[in-house]
Design an enzyme around this catalytic site. Structure first.
Site, PDB file in Angstrom:
ATOM      1  N   ASP A  91      40.618  50.144  48.558  1.00  0.00           N
ATOM      2  CA  ASP A  91      40.297  50.100  47.138  1.00  0.00           C
ATOM      3  C   ASP A  91      41.228  51.106  46.444  1.00  0.00           C
ATOM      4  O   ASP A  91      41.852  51.951  47.104  1.00  0.00           O
ATOM      5  CB  ASP A  91      38.824  50.436  46.886  1.00  0.00           C
ATOM      6  CG  ASP A  91      38.363  49.933  45.502  1.00  0.00           C
ATOM      7  OD1 ASP A  91      39.235  49.628  44.661  1.00  0.00           O
ATOM      8  OD2 ASP A  91      37.141  49.857  45.267  1.00  0.00           O
TER       9      ASP A  91
HETATM   10  C1  BGC Z   1      37.446  48.729  41.963  1.00  0.00           C
HETATM   11  C2  BGC Z   1      37.926  47.472  42.659  1.00  0.00           C
HETATM   12  C3  BGC Z   1      39.096  46.905  41.901  1.00  0.00           C
HETATM   13  C4  BGC Z   1      40.183  47.951  41.833  1.00  0.00           C
HETATM   14  C5  BGC Z   1      41.418  47.487  41.086  1.00  0.00           C
HETATM   15  C6  BGC Z   1      38.569  49.716  41.716  1.00  0.00           C
HETATM   16  O1  BGC Z   1      38.150  50.731  40.878  1.00  0.00           O
HETATM   17  O2  BGC Z   1      36.457  49.333  42.757  1.00  0.00           O
HETATM   18  O3  BGC Z   1      36.887  46.534  42.714  1.00  0.00           O
HETATM   19  O4  BGC Z   1      39.547  45.734  42.532  1.00  0.00           O
HETATM   20  O5  BGC Z   1      39.686  49.082  41.141  1.00  0.00           O
HETATM   21  O6  BGC Z   1      41.161  47.383  39.744  1.00  0.00           O
END
Ligand code: BGC
Length: 824
Positions: free
Chosen positions: A758
Site C-alpha cells: 500500500d
Molecule cells: C489506500 C489504498 C490506495 C492507495 C493509493 C492508500 O492510502 O489505502 O487503498 O489504493 O492509497 O491511492
C-alpha cells in the site's frame, strides 16, 4: 518514438460509454439498496413530498479518500425524485439548510486560508498534513425543522440521514455519527407527528444506530441507501415510485445496540488502538449474534420486497463432495414483480473444534418474476469449502458428524432441508501454521451444542472416498515467467535495473504511457531498454481519475485546466500559477469515469452476475484511460461497524466478500491486458493508527474469516495483483510477512501474479523495503529513491540476493508485458 503517449478523451462531450455505464450504475444502485421496514409507506402514493435531512441535497454518493470518485455529476435524492415527477414541497427547509451550510463552509475556508498564510507554494503536502487534513470541514447534520417548514399539502415525508467517512480515520461512537444527533431525532419526531407516512432513508456507508425506531413511533419505512454512486438519486426514485421492486439484502448484521457487536468496547481508540486482540475469534457478524442468541435489529441477508415469495426445496443431492440443492421460487404476490435472493446455510457439527451455528455456503438471485411466475434453480457448494482449521495438526479438516443444510431468505429465516452425514473426520489439506499471536489472546469459546435433527429430514451419506488430502509444498521462491519478454529481460537486466522495476517512481513523474492523475505507475527509467511503464488507478467504486487535465506540448502535466468549482481551499490560489494550464495551449485530456455505488451496496445486490458487468464496465474505462491495474476491489471484512472504510468493503461474511470480489475481477479481467488488485491483504479493519496497529488474530479466525474471502477471489478469478495492507498482523507488517505473501498467497493458493505494498507503507522503518522483497512483496509503491538505495545496499551487503530481486521483478515484468499498453 514519441516521448509520451496520452490516454483519455480529447473532448469533454458525454460519450456513449458514459451513457451505457451510467445506466448500469443506476441498475446496480436500485438493486442493492435494502428496504428494511415498510408499513404501507412504499411504493409512494403521493406525488407531493416533504423532503428533509442532510442527504436530501447533499446526497453522499461515496466515501472519501482514495475510494472517492470524481464523476461528471451525481444525482441527489431531491433531483432523483424530481426527475421521476415528484414535487418537493419542503424547499423552505432545504434552502435554509443550503444557506447555513454555505456560511459554515465559508467560515471554514477563511480559517484555513488564515492558517496556511505562511506556507510556501511548494509546501502543499505540509499544508495538507498540518492544516487541511487535521481540520476537515464537518459534514452537516441539518437544522431543526420549524413549524413553518412543514408543508400542509402532503401526507408523506422523507428524512435522509447522511454521514461521510473515509480512509485514515474510523467513525465515532457519537451522536452525529454512529448515533443520530439530537436534532435528527427531534426532526423525525416532528415529522411523525405531522405526517401519516414517514420514510427514513439511511445515506451512510455503514451501519447506524436506529434505536429511534423504538422511541419514535410512526416511522413507517426505512430504506438503506448506503452510498448510491452518481445515479443514487435516480435509483432511489426508481424504488420509491415502484418502478423497481427492492431486492437488496443486508451484507451485515444490524444490531439493536452497538454493545451487541463483538469487540464493541475495545475497537480502535475505545480499546488499545495499537494492539487489537481478536478475542471473538471466528465469531464475527452473524456468527457472533447466532452463537450468543442475540436478537439483531435486522439479520444478515435480510431485506424486504414489495412482492412476496415462496421458496420450496425440491431435493438435495450429494455427488462426490459437491452438494446441490434444487429450489423453486414463486412470486405469490398479486401486484408486484420482483427478485428474491435464496440463501443456503450450513450448520457444522461441534467436535474437536466448536463451530458457528450457521455459515453461508451458497446463494442465488432469481430473475425478475412477475406475479404468479416461478423459477427453478440449483444452489451448489463443495463440502471441502466447509473444512475448518485445526491449529494443533495445522490441517484443514472436515469433522465427522451431521451437517444441517438450511434454505431460506436470510440468516435467521431458513429451514432445515437435509442433513449430511459424515462418518469420519477427513483431512482436506495439510498446511503449516503461520503468524503466531504475539501474546496469548483470550479467545471466546461458545458452549458446545449437540443438534438433534428431526428424523423426518432426509439424511444423505457423504462418501468419504471422494476426498483426497492435499499436502502443500512450501518450496523456495523462484521467478515465475509468464511472458516471453519477462524471460528474456530477467537475466539481461543489471542489478540496478531490477531494483528500478521493483520500486515505483513516486507520486509524480511522467511516464511514457500517461494516464493523467493515476495514483501510481511502474518506473519509466527502463524505457530505453524497451520496458514501458504501466499505470494504476484507485477504486473501488470506479476509476478515481481527475476528469479535466491539461498538458504542455512537451508533455508536462498542468494537472488541471480550470479550478474546479468546489475547490474552496485557499491553498489552491497559492499553487494556481504552477498547476493551471495556459488557455488554448498544449493538450486537454478528459476522463469522465463512472461513479458506481459503494462496494457495500454492490454486495447488497447479492447478484454476482451484475457485479461482473460492473467489472466489464470498469474495463472499458481502463482501456480508454490506459490504466492497466485497478487498485480494487477492497475486500476486508466488516469486523466492526465503525471501521472508516467499511463502505469500500463488501461484508462481514467471507464467502459473500470473496464471491463478489471474484465476480468483479472476472469482469475487469475479461479484457485483454487489464487486471485488478485485491486489497488490503489483510486485516485492515481499523483506520485509526492503521500503519502501526497490530491486529492480533488467532490463526483459525485469520484463516477462516479474514483470509478466506481473499482465498476465494484468488482461486476463483486469479486477480493479477494483490495489495498488502498498512497494519501489522500478529506483530508483523503484512508487506514484510513471508507467511502471508509467500506461504499463504503463493504456495497455498497458487497466486502467481504481482504483490504490491500500500502507498508508502514500507517507508516508515529502515529495512522494510528489503523485508518486502524477501517476503514476496514484489513492488514498493508509490516508490521513493530511498527505497531504491536501500535495496541496492542490501544487495551489496548480501542481505538481498539477486535471485530474490529476479523473483520480484519477474512478477512486475509479467504484468507489464501482458498489459494493454506495453507496445511502444
Ligand atoms: C489506500 C489504498 C490506495 C492507495 C493509493 C492508500 O492510502 O489505502 O487503498 O489504493 O492509497 O491511492
Amino acid at each position: 518514438m514519441a516521448k509520451f503517449r496520452l490516454f483519455g478523451s480529447k473532448t469533454d462531450e458525454v460519450s456513449d460509454r458514459e451513457l451505457v455505464n451510467r445506466r448500469l450504475a443506476r441498475t446496480v444502485a436500485a438493486e442493492g439498496m435494502v428496504l428494511l421496514k415498510n408499513d404501507g409507506v412504499l411504493p409512494l402514493q403521493s406525488k407531493r413530498l416533504a423532503l428533509f435531512g442532510a442527504g436530501a441535497r447533499m446526497t453522499v454518493k461515496g466515501g472519501t479518500g482514495s475510494g472517492n470518485m470524481q464523476e461528471r455529476y451525481s444525482v441527489s435524492i431531491e433531483e432523483g425524485l424530481k426527475n421521476a415527477g415528484f414535487e418537493i414541497v419542503s424547499t423552505r427547509w432545504l434552502d435554509r439548510f443550503d444557506a447555513s451550510y454555505a456560511a459554515e463552509k465559508e467560515a471554514w475556508r477563511r480559517s484555513i486560508e488564515e492558517r496556511i498564510k505562511h506556507y510556501k507554494p511548494w509546501q502543499v503536502q505540509r499544508m495538507f498534513d498540518e492544516v487541511i487534513h487535521v481540520t476537515p470541514l464537518r459534514f452537516p447534520i441539518g437544522d431543526e425543522i420549524r413549524p413553518e417548514d412543514l408543508p400542509e399539502d402532503t401526507d408523506t415525508a422523507i428524512y435522509a440521514v447522511a454521514r461521510q467517512a473515509g480512509e485514515s480515520t474510523d467513525r465515532r461512537l457519537e451522536k452525529g455519527d454512529y448515533y443520530l444527533s439530537d436534532v435528527e431525532e427531534k426532526n423525525l419526531r416532528v415529522l411523525t407527528e405531522k405526517y401519516d407516512k414517514v420514510l427514513l432513508l439511511v445515506n451512510c456507508g455503514g451501519i447506524l444506530d436506529l434505536s429511534v425506531l423504538d422511541t419514535v413511533s410512526g416511522i413507517g419505512a426505512v430504506l438503506y441507501f448506503v452510498q448510491g454512486g452518481e445515479e443514487g438519486g435516480n435509483a432511489f426514485a426508481d424504488l420509491v415510485s415502484g418502478s423497481v421492486t427492492p431486492s437488496g439484502r443486508l451484507t451485515d448484521t444490524w444490531a439493536k445496540k452497538y454493545e451487541d457487536y463483538p469487540c464493541a468496547g475495545e475497537f480502535g481508540t475505545m480499546g488499545d488502538v495499537l494492539q487489537q486482540d481478536y478475542k471473538e475469534g471466528i465469531y464475527v457478524g452473524y456468527r457472533w449474534f447466532d452463537v450468543n442468541g442475540i436478537e439483531p435489529r435486522w439479520p444478515f441477508g435480510y431485506g424486504l420486497s414489495y412482492a412476496d415469495f415462496e421458496i420450496k426445496e425440491q431435493g438435495t443431492k450429494i455427488c462426490g463432495s459437491t452438494v446441490s440443492v434444487s429450489v423453486c421460487v414463486r412470486n405469490v404476490s398479486l401486484e408486484y414483480s420482483g427478485k428474491e435472493v435464496v440463501q443456503l446455510y450450513i450448520a457444522k457439527p461441534d467436535g474437536k473444534l466448536p463451530k458457528e451455528r450457521k455459515a453461508l455456503v451458497a446463494f442465488r438471485k432469481t430473475g425478475l418474476l412477475v406475479p404468479g411466475d416461478q423459477e427453478t434453480g440449483t444452489l451448489e457448494f463443495n463440502m471441502e469449502d466447509c473444512a475448518v482449521y485445526d491449529g494443533e495438526s495445522a490441517c484443514r479438516i472436515l469433522e465427522a458428524g451431521e451437517y444441517g443444510i438450511y434454505l431460506g431468505s436470510d440468516s435467521r429465516k431458513n429451514t432445515l432441508c437435509a442433513v449430511l452425514v459424515l462418518d469420519e473426520t477427513i483431512v482436506i489439506e495439510k498446511l503449516t501454521n503461520i503468524l503466531p499471536v504475539p501474546h496469548p489472546v483470550d479467545t471466546f469459546v461458545p458452549d458446545r451444542v449437540m443438534v438433534d435433527y428431526p428424523r423426518e429430514v432426509p439424511r444423505l451419506a457423504v462418501d468419504t472416498g471422494s476426498f483426497v488430502t492435499r499436502e502443500v509444498i512450501y518450496g523456495d521462491r523462484r521467478p515465475v515467467i509468464k511472458t516471453k519478454q519477462a524471460g528474456e529481460y530477467i537475466k539481461s537486466l543489471s542489478d540496478k535495473e531490477l531494483v528500478e522495476l521493483c520500486v515505483g517512481p513516486g507520486y509524480s513523474g511522467l511516464g511514457y504511457n500517461v494516464t493523467p492523475t493515476a495514483v501510481g505507475r511502474t518506473s519509466i527509467s527502463l524505457l530505453g531498454r524497451g520496458i514501458p511503464n504501466i499505470n494504476f488507478s484507485d477504486g473501488p467504486a470506479g476509476l478515481n481519475l481527475c476528469p479535466k487535465n491539461a498538458y504542455t506540448r512537451s508533455g508536462i502535466p498542468n494537472y488541471i485546466d480550470e479550478v474546479p468549482k468546489d475547490w474552496q481551499w485557499g491553498w489552491i490560489r497559492k499553487i494556481e500559477p504552477f498547476v493551471l494550464a495556459k488557455p488554448g495551449r498544449g493538450y486537454r485530456v478528459y476522463q469522465y469515469m463512472t461513479c458506481f455505488p459503494a462496494v457495500t451496496l454492490q454486495a447488497q445486490t447479492w447478484n454476482p452476475a451484475l457485479i461482473e458487468e460492473v467489472g466489464k464496465a470498469i474495463g472499458t474505462e481502463m482501456t480508454e484511460t490506459g490504466v492497466t491495474l485497478w487498485l480494487a476491489p477492497g475486500m476486508n471484512i466488516h469486523r466492526n461497524p465503525l471501521c472508516g472504510r467499511n463502505f469500500e468493503y463488501y461484508s462481514e461474511d467471507p464467502f459473500l466478500s470473496g464471491t463478489m470480489a471474484a465476480a468483479v475481477t472476472k469482469g475487469v479481467q475479461s479484457y485483454r491486458g487489464l487486471g485488478v488488485t485485491i486489497k488490503h491483504f489483510c486485516c485492515n479493519n481499523q483506520e485509526d493508527k492503521r500503519e502501526t496497529v497490530s491486529e492480533n488474530v488467532p490463526e483459525r479466525a485469520l484463516r477462516e474469516i479474514y483470509l478466506r474471502g481473499f482465498e476465494i477471489a484468488v482461486r476463483e478469478a486469479k486477480p493479477w495483483a494483490v495489495m498488502t495492507s498498512y497494519n501489522l498482523v500478529n506483530g508483523v507488517h503484512t508487506f514484510a510477512s513471508r507467511d502471508l505473501c509467500a506461504k499463504v498467497l503463493r504456495s497455498e493458493w497458487g497466486h502467481d501474479g504481482l504483490v504490491m505494498t500500500d502507498w508508502t507503507a514500507s517507508e516508515k522503518n529502515p529495512g522494510e523495503h528489503t523485508a518486502c522483497i524477501l517476503s514476496g512483496n514484489d513492488l514498493i509503491m508509490p516508490g521513493h529513491p530511498k527505497a531504491k538505495k536501500e535495496l541496492r545496499n542490501a544487495l551489496k551487503s548480501g542481505r538481498l540476493k539477486r535471485a530474490d530481486l529476479e523473483t520480484a521483478a519477474a512478477n512486475v515484468l509479467n504484468v507489464i508485458f501482458s498489459s494493454n499498453v506495453w507496445e511502444i
